[in-house]
Write a protein that holds these residues in place. Structure first.
Motif, PDB file in Angstrom:
ATOM      1  N   PRO A 234     -10.583  23.006  34.094  1.00  0.00           N
ATOM      2  CA  PRO A 234     -11.666  22.753  35.049  1.00  0.00           C
ATOM      3  C   PRO A 234     -11.900  21.263  35.336  1.00  0.00           C
ATOM      4  O   PRO A 234     -12.293  20.902  36.438  1.00  0.00           O
ATOM      5  CB  PRO A 234     -12.900  23.363  34.376  1.00  0.00           C
ATOM      6  N   ASP A 235     -11.633  20.430  34.360  1.00  0.00           N
ATOM      7  CA  ASP A 235     -11.867  18.990  34.534  1.00  0.00           C
ATOM      8  C   ASP A 235     -10.560  18.214  34.744  1.00  0.00           C
ATOM      9  O   ASP A 235     -10.537  16.984  34.608  1.00  0.00           O
ATOM     10  CB  ASP A 235     -12.620  18.431  33.329  1.00  0.00           C
ATOM     11  N   ALA A 236      -9.483  18.906  35.093  1.00  0.00           N
ATOM     12  CA  ALA A 236      -8.167  18.265  35.201  1.00  0.00           C
ATOM     13  C   ALA A 236      -8.153  17.139  36.232  1.00  0.00           C
ATOM     14  O   ALA A 236      -7.616  16.062  35.965  1.00  0.00           O
ATOM     15  CB  ALA A 236      -7.104  19.297  35.542  1.00  0.00           C
ATOM     16  N   VAL A 237      -8.731  17.357  37.391  1.00  0.00           N
ATOM     17  CA  VAL A 237      -8.699  16.334  38.442  1.00  0.00           C
ATOM     18  C   VAL A 237      -9.400  15.063  37.963  1.00  0.00           C
ATOM     19  O   VAL A 237      -8.850  13.959  38.092  1.00  0.00           O
ATOM     20  CB  VAL A 237      -9.331  16.860  39.751  1.00  0.00           C
ATOM     21  N   GLU A 238     -10.573  15.202  37.395  1.00  0.00           N
ATOM     22  CA  GLU A 238     -11.324  14.031  36.930  1.00  0.00           C
ATOM     23  C   GLU A 238     -10.592  13.313  35.801  1.00  0.00           C
ATOM     24  O   GLU A 238     -10.513  12.080  35.793  1.00  0.00           O
ATOM     25  CB  GLU A 238     -12.733  14.431  36.476  1.00  0.00           C
ATOM     26  N   ARG A 239     -10.044  14.074  34.852  1.00  0.00           N
ATOM     27  CA  ARG A 239      -9.341  13.458  33.717  1.00  0.00           C
ATOM     28  C   ARG A 239      -8.090  12.728  34.168  1.00  0.00           C
ATOM     29  O   ARG A 239      -7.802  11.615  33.719  1.00  0.00           O
ATOM     30  CB  ARG A 239      -8.993  14.522  32.676  1.00  0.00           C
ATOM     31  N   ILE A 240      -7.326  13.341  35.078  1.00  0.00           N
ATOM     32  CA  ILE A 240      -6.077  12.731  35.535  1.00  0.00           C
ATOM     33  C   ILE A 240      -6.366  11.498  36.385  1.00  0.00           C
ATOM     34  O   ILE A 240      -5.714  10.458  36.219  1.00  0.00           O
ATOM     35  CB  ILE A 240      -5.219  13.768  36.281  1.00  0.00           C
ATOM     36  N   CYS A 241      -7.355  11.577  37.267  1.00  0.00           N
ATOM     37  CA  CYS A 241      -7.687  10.407  38.092  1.00  0.00           C
ATOM     38  C   CYS A 241      -8.234   9.262  37.232  1.00  0.00           C
ATOM     39  O   CYS A 241      -7.920   8.095  37.483  1.00  0.00           O
ATOM     40  CB  CYS A 241      -8.679  10.792  39.190  1.00  0.00           C
ATOM     41  N   SER A 242      -9.009   9.585  36.215  1.00  0.00           N
ATOM     42  CA  SER A 242      -9.493   8.545  35.294  1.00  0.00           C
ATOM     43  C   SER A 242      -8.348   7.916  34.514  1.00  0.00           C
ATOM     44  O   SER A 242      -8.318   6.695  34.311  1.00  0.00           O
ATOM     45  CB  SER A 242     -10.511   9.135  34.312  1.00  0.00           C
ATOM     46  N   ALA A 243      -7.396   8.751  34.080  1.00  0.00           N
ATOM     47  CA  ALA A 243      -6.233   8.222  33.361  1.00  0.00           C
ATOM     48  C   ALA A 243      -5.415   7.305  34.269  1.00  0.00           C
ATOM     49  O   ALA A 243      -4.938   6.250  33.834  1.00  0.00           O
ATOM     50  CB  ALA A 243      -5.366   9.375  32.839  1.00  0.00           C
ATOM     51  N   MET A 244      -5.261   7.678  35.539  1.00  0.00           N
ATOM     52  CA  MET A 244      -4.512   6.835  36.478  1.00  0.00           C
ATOM     53  C   MET A 244      -5.247   5.524  36.718  1.00  0.00           C
ATOM     54  O   MET A 244      -4.616   4.456  36.778  1.00  0.00           O
ATOM     55  CB  MET A 244      -4.288   7.573  37.800  1.00  0.00           C
ATOM     56  N   ASP A 245      -6.576   5.574  36.838  1.00  0.00           N
ATOM     57  CA  ASP A 245      -7.352   4.339  36.988  1.00  0.00           C
ATOM     58  C   ASP A 245      -7.123   3.406  35.800  1.00  0.00           C
ATOM     59  O   ASP A 245      -6.927   2.201  35.969  1.00  0.00           O
ATOM     60  CB  ASP A 245      -8.844   4.648  37.135  1.00  0.00           C
ATOM     61  N   MET A 246      -7.138   3.973  34.604  1.00  0.00           N
ATOM     62  CA  MET A 246      -6.922   3.172  33.390  1.00  0.00           C
ATOM     63  C   MET A 246      -5.495   2.623  33.360  1.00  0.00           C
ATOM     64  O   MET A 246      -5.285   1.455  33.027  1.00  0.00           O
ATOM     65  CB  MET A 246      -7.192   4.019  32.148  1.00  0.00           C
ATOM     66  N   ALA A 247      -4.528   3.435  33.722  1.00  0.00           N
ATOM     67  CA  ALA A 247      -3.134   2.974  33.747  1.00  0.00           C
ATOM     68  C   ALA A 247      -2.968   1.832  34.750  1.00  0.00           C
ATOM     69  O   ALA A 247      -2.236   0.874  34.487  1.00  0.00           O
ATOM     70  CB  ALA A 247      -2.201   4.136  34.087  1.00  0.00           C
ATOM     71  N   CYS A 248      -3.650   1.924  35.889  1.00  0.00           N
ATOM     72  CA  CYS A 248      -3.564   0.854  36.894  1.00  0.00           C
ATOM     73  C   CYS A 248      -4.176  -0.441  36.374  1.00  0.00           C
ATOM     74  O   CYS A 248      -3.692  -1.528  36.698  1.00  0.00           O
ATOM     75  CB  CYS A 248      -4.257   1.282  38.190  1.00  0.00           C
ATOM     76  N   ILE A 249      -5.221  -0.331  35.572  1.00  0.00           N
ATOM     77  CA  ILE A 249      -5.831  -1.528  34.978  1.00  0.00           C
ATOM     78  C   ILE A 249      -4.839  -2.222  34.056  1.00  0.00           C
ATOM     79  O   ILE A 249      -4.716  -3.451  34.057  1.00  0.00           O
ATOM     80  CB  ILE A 249      -7.118  -1.159  34.217  1.00  0.00           C
ATOM     81  N   TRP A 250      -4.092  -1.454  33.277  1.00  0.00           N
ATOM     82  CA  TRP A 250      -3.153  -2.017  32.310  1.00  0.00           C
ATOM     83  C   TRP A 250      -1.774  -2.281  32.893  1.00  0.00           C
ATOM     84  O   TRP A 250      -0.935  -2.896  32.231  1.00  0.00           O
ATOM     85  CB  TRP A 250      -3.037  -1.091  31.092  1.00  0.00           C
ATOM     86  N   TYR A 251      -1.524  -1.819  34.117  1.00  0.00           N
ATOM     87  CA  TYR A 251      -0.208  -2.015  34.712  1.00  0.00           C
ATOM     88  C   TYR A 251       0.062  -3.500  34.885  1.00  0.00           C
ATOM     89  O   TYR A 251      -0.828  -4.275  35.191  1.00  0.00           O
ATOM     90  CB  TYR A 251      -0.109  -1.268  36.053  1.00  0.00           C
ATOM     91  N   TRP A 252       1.305  -3.903  34.734  1.00  0.00           N
ATOM     92  CA  TRP A 252       1.660  -5.326  34.696  1.00  0.00           C
ATOM     93  C   TRP A 252       1.526  -6.032  36.031  1.00  0.00           C
ATOM     94  O   TRP A 252       1.556  -7.264  36.087  1.00  0.00           O
ATOM     95  CB  TRP A 252       3.062  -5.496  34.124  1.00  0.00           C
ATOM     96  N   LYS A 253       1.397  -5.275  37.124  1.00  0.00           N
ATOM     97  CA  LYS A 253       1.153  -5.870  38.438  1.00  0.00           C
ATOM     98  C   LYS A 253       0.245  -4.928  39.219  1.00  0.00           C
ATOM     99  O   LYS A 253      -0.019  -3.803  38.785  1.00  0.00           O
ATOM    100  CB  LYS A 253       2.457  -6.134  39.181  1.00  0.00           C
ATOM    101  N   GLU A 254      -0.204  -5.384  40.371  1.00  0.00           N
ATOM    102  CA  GLU A 254      -1.093  -4.544  41.167  1.00  0.00           C
ATOM    103  C   GLU A 254      -0.360  -3.292  41.648  1.00  0.00           C
ATOM    104  O   GLU A 254       0.724  -3.372  42.225  1.00  0.00           O
ATOM    105  CB  GLU A 254      -1.610  -5.328  42.375  1.00  0.00           C
ATOM    106  N   ALA A 255      -0.966  -2.145  41.391  1.00  0.00           N
ATOM    107  CA  ALA A 255      -0.414  -0.885  41.889  1.00  0.00           C
ATOM    108  C   ALA A 255      -0.993  -0.651  43.281  1.00  0.00           C
ATOM    109  O   ALA A 255      -2.200  -0.506  43.442  1.00  0.00           O
ATOM    110  CB  ALA A 255      -0.780   0.263  40.956  1.00  0.00           C
TER     111      ALA A 255
END
Length: 124
Positions: A43-64
């Protein structure tokens, strides 16, 4: 760092390789042909996945950029059984293009008014 954030980070790397080669057609094809997961989404898959992607973009070595982020998000959502679509839109004056992800016609990884700002060119 959770497993989902690591998975999102790896998806960013995967689609960064398409962009580095300038192979937009292959990126688009990959997203369109990405198989949907067999399991029913949580039920919370969309929110969890989008939050994980936001976090991954923060840690990504360049701008995504939006295309990379949206391709990675759409594929990760599909992997977990969510019927996601990557949407590409553009405005004419001044010319700008943008990509985002929708689930059930609702924007999930960007501002909800993106379809009004950018005319929708394609969904996949």
């Amino acid at each position: 760092m959770s497993f989902l954030v690591v998975r999102a980070y790896l998806e960013l790397i995967h689609f960064d390789m398409y962009l580095a080669r300038g192979n937009f057609a292959a990126l688009y094809e990959k997203v369109c042909q990405y198989p949907a997961g067999k399991q029913a989404p949580a039920p919370d898959a969309v929110e969890r996945i989008c939050s994980a992607m936001d976090m991954a973009c923060i840690w990504y070595w360049k701008e995504a950029l939006c295309l990379q982020r949206s391709a990675a998000t759409a594929c990760l959502l599909k992997k977990y059984g969510v019927p996601a679509q990557m949407v590409i839109g553009a405005q004419q004056m001044p010319f700008k293009a943008h990509a985002w992800v929708e689930v059930g016609g609702r924007v999930v990884n960007d501002k909800p008014y993106m379809p009004e700002i950018y005319g929708v060119l394609d969904r996949c």
